[in-house]
Design a protein around this motif. Structure first.
Motif, PDB file in Angstrom:
ATOM      1  N   TRP A  42       2.913   6.116  -0.792  1.00  0.00           N
ATOM      2  CA  TRP A  42       4.054   5.699  -1.605  1.00  0.00           C
ATOM      3  C   TRP A  42       3.655   4.446  -2.365  1.00  0.00           C
ATOM      4  N   VAL A  43       4.470   4.080  -3.351  1.00  0.00           N
ATOM      5  CA  VAL A  43       4.194   2.899  -4.164  1.00  0.00           C
ATOM      6  C   VAL A  43       4.837   1.694  -3.496  1.00  0.00           C
ATOM      7  N   GLU A  44       4.020   0.704  -3.183  1.00  0.00           N
ATOM      8  CA  GLU A  44       4.521  -0.524  -2.561  1.00  0.00           C
ATOM      9  C   GLU A  44       5.092  -1.468  -3.610  1.00  0.00           C
ATOM     10  N   THR A  45       4.321  -1.755  -4.631  1.00  0.00           N
ATOM     11  CA  THR A  45       4.765  -2.630  -5.716  1.00  0.00           C
ATOM     12  C   THR A  45       4.204  -2.089  -7.018  1.00  0.00           C
ATOM     13  N   VAL A  66       0.439  -1.004  -6.580  1.00  0.00           N
ATOM     14  CA  VAL A  66      -0.186  -0.998  -5.258  1.00  0.00           C
ATOM     15  C   VAL A  66       0.345   0.227  -4.524  1.00  0.00           C
ATOM     16  N   VAL A  67      -0.564   1.090  -4.059  1.00  0.00           N
ATOM     17  CA  VAL A  67      -0.198   2.312  -3.348  1.00  0.00           C
ATOM     18  C   VAL A  67      -0.699   2.211  -1.914  1.00  0.00           C
ATOM     19  N   ARG A  68       0.154   2.596  -0.960  1.00  0.00           N
ATOM     20  CA  ARG A  68      -0.251   2.597   0.450  1.00  0.00           C
ATOM     21  C   ARG A  68      -0.680   3.997   0.859  1.00  0.00           C
ATOM     22  N   SER A 128       3.426  11.162  -5.476  1.00  0.00           N
ATOM     23  CA  SER A 128       2.859  11.170  -4.128  1.00  0.00           C
ATOM     24  C   SER A 128       3.006  12.533  -3.469  1.00  0.00           C
ATOM     25  N   ARG A 139      12.151   5.390  -1.474  1.00  0.00           N
ATOM     26  CA  ARG A 139      10.738   5.071  -1.696  1.00  0.00           C
ATOM     27  C   ARG A 139      10.301   5.595  -3.066  1.00  0.00           C
ATOM     28  N   ALA A 193       1.177   6.663   3.787  1.00  0.00           N
ATOM     29  CA  ALA A 193       2.352   5.843   4.102  1.00  0.00           C
ATOM     30  C   ALA A 193       3.406   6.612   4.886  1.00  0.00           C
ATOM     31  N   GLU A 238      -3.497  -0.137  -0.488  1.00  0.00           N
ATOM     32  CA  GLU A 238      -3.385  -0.704   0.859  1.00  0.00           C
ATOM     33  C   GLU A 238      -3.851   0.358   1.852  1.00  0.00           C
ATOM     34  N   ASP A 239      -4.447  -0.099   2.956  1.00  0.00           N
ATOM     35  CA  ASP A 239      -4.937   0.770   4.032  1.00  0.00           C
ATOM     36  C   ASP A 239      -6.078   1.678   3.578  1.00  0.00           C
TER      37      ASP A 239
END
Length: 200
Positions: free
Chosen positions: A142-145, A108-110, A174, A161, A113, A93-94
């Motif tokens: 960080w790990v979102e999912t 999924v990693v942001r 991270s 987190r 974050a 993400e992002d």
């Protein structure tokens, strides 16, 4: 494999020397890896922190992206810290338009974050089932999912987190353990590579 596994550090950008030093202290024979031929000579690989979009572009420019994906798919153990975590994520993400990863970990990693460079910080985390670890976060993801096969190894305290994970031969954090002098994360990865060598 000998008792000292050969572990490379992807030397395109980031804390290469610090990772080489930490891996050596954990009992590995170490190599800097910049070319596909050098990748073929290692039993495991560390993908260091840095800037994930720059790392992706450099890996593409050095014709390393496809060889890295192939070795990961073949089951080579790899450890990614910070930007390296992003590089090992199946989805991000992002990210910037068109940004690619090596992939391998079903998560999924942001990106960024925890904030920008000025928001860098240190914090204690619970790591690998019982140990308290001091962690350095610099523009960290960080790990979102995550998928069902991914094991959570570390969470922030407080905040909860997810900041350390493992899926099979792949490890990601991270944070930057190479900056603290605490060798437990590198020792954990070296043992992963040793065990992989014994089982092959």
């Amino acid at each position: 494999m000998t008792n000292a596994p050969i572990i490379g550090v992807l030397a395109l950008q980031g804390d290469v020397r610090e990772h080489l030093r930490a891996l050596s202290a954990a009992g590995a024979e170490v190599r800097a890896v910049r070319r596909a031929g050098e990748l073929d000579a290692v039993h495991g690989l560390v993908i260091p922190g840095g800037e994930s979009t720059t790392m992706w572009k450099l890996a593409d420019a050095f014709e390393m992206l496809d060889p890295l994906k192939a070795r990961i798919k073949e089951g080579m153990p790899a450890y990614g810290s910070c930007a390296g975590m992003i590089m090992l994520a199946d989805r991000i993400e992002d990210g910037i338009a068109g940004q690619q990863t090596i992939g391998g970990i079903d998560m999924v990693v942001r990106r960024n974050a925890f904030g920008r460079q000025v928001d860098s910080f240190e914090s204690d985390i619970d790591f690998a089932g019982g140990g308290i670890l001091r962690a350095v976060f610099i523009r960290a993801p960080w790990v979102e999912t995550l998928g069902g096969d991914v094991e959570v190894l570390g969470r922030t305290r407080p905040g909860d987190r997810i900041v350390a994970v493992r899926q099979g031969p792949l490890l990601a954090t991270s944070f930057h353990p190479e900056l603290t002098g605490d060798g437990r994360v590198h020792a954990y990865f070296v043992e992963m590579v040793r065990r992989d060598g014994r089982e092959r």
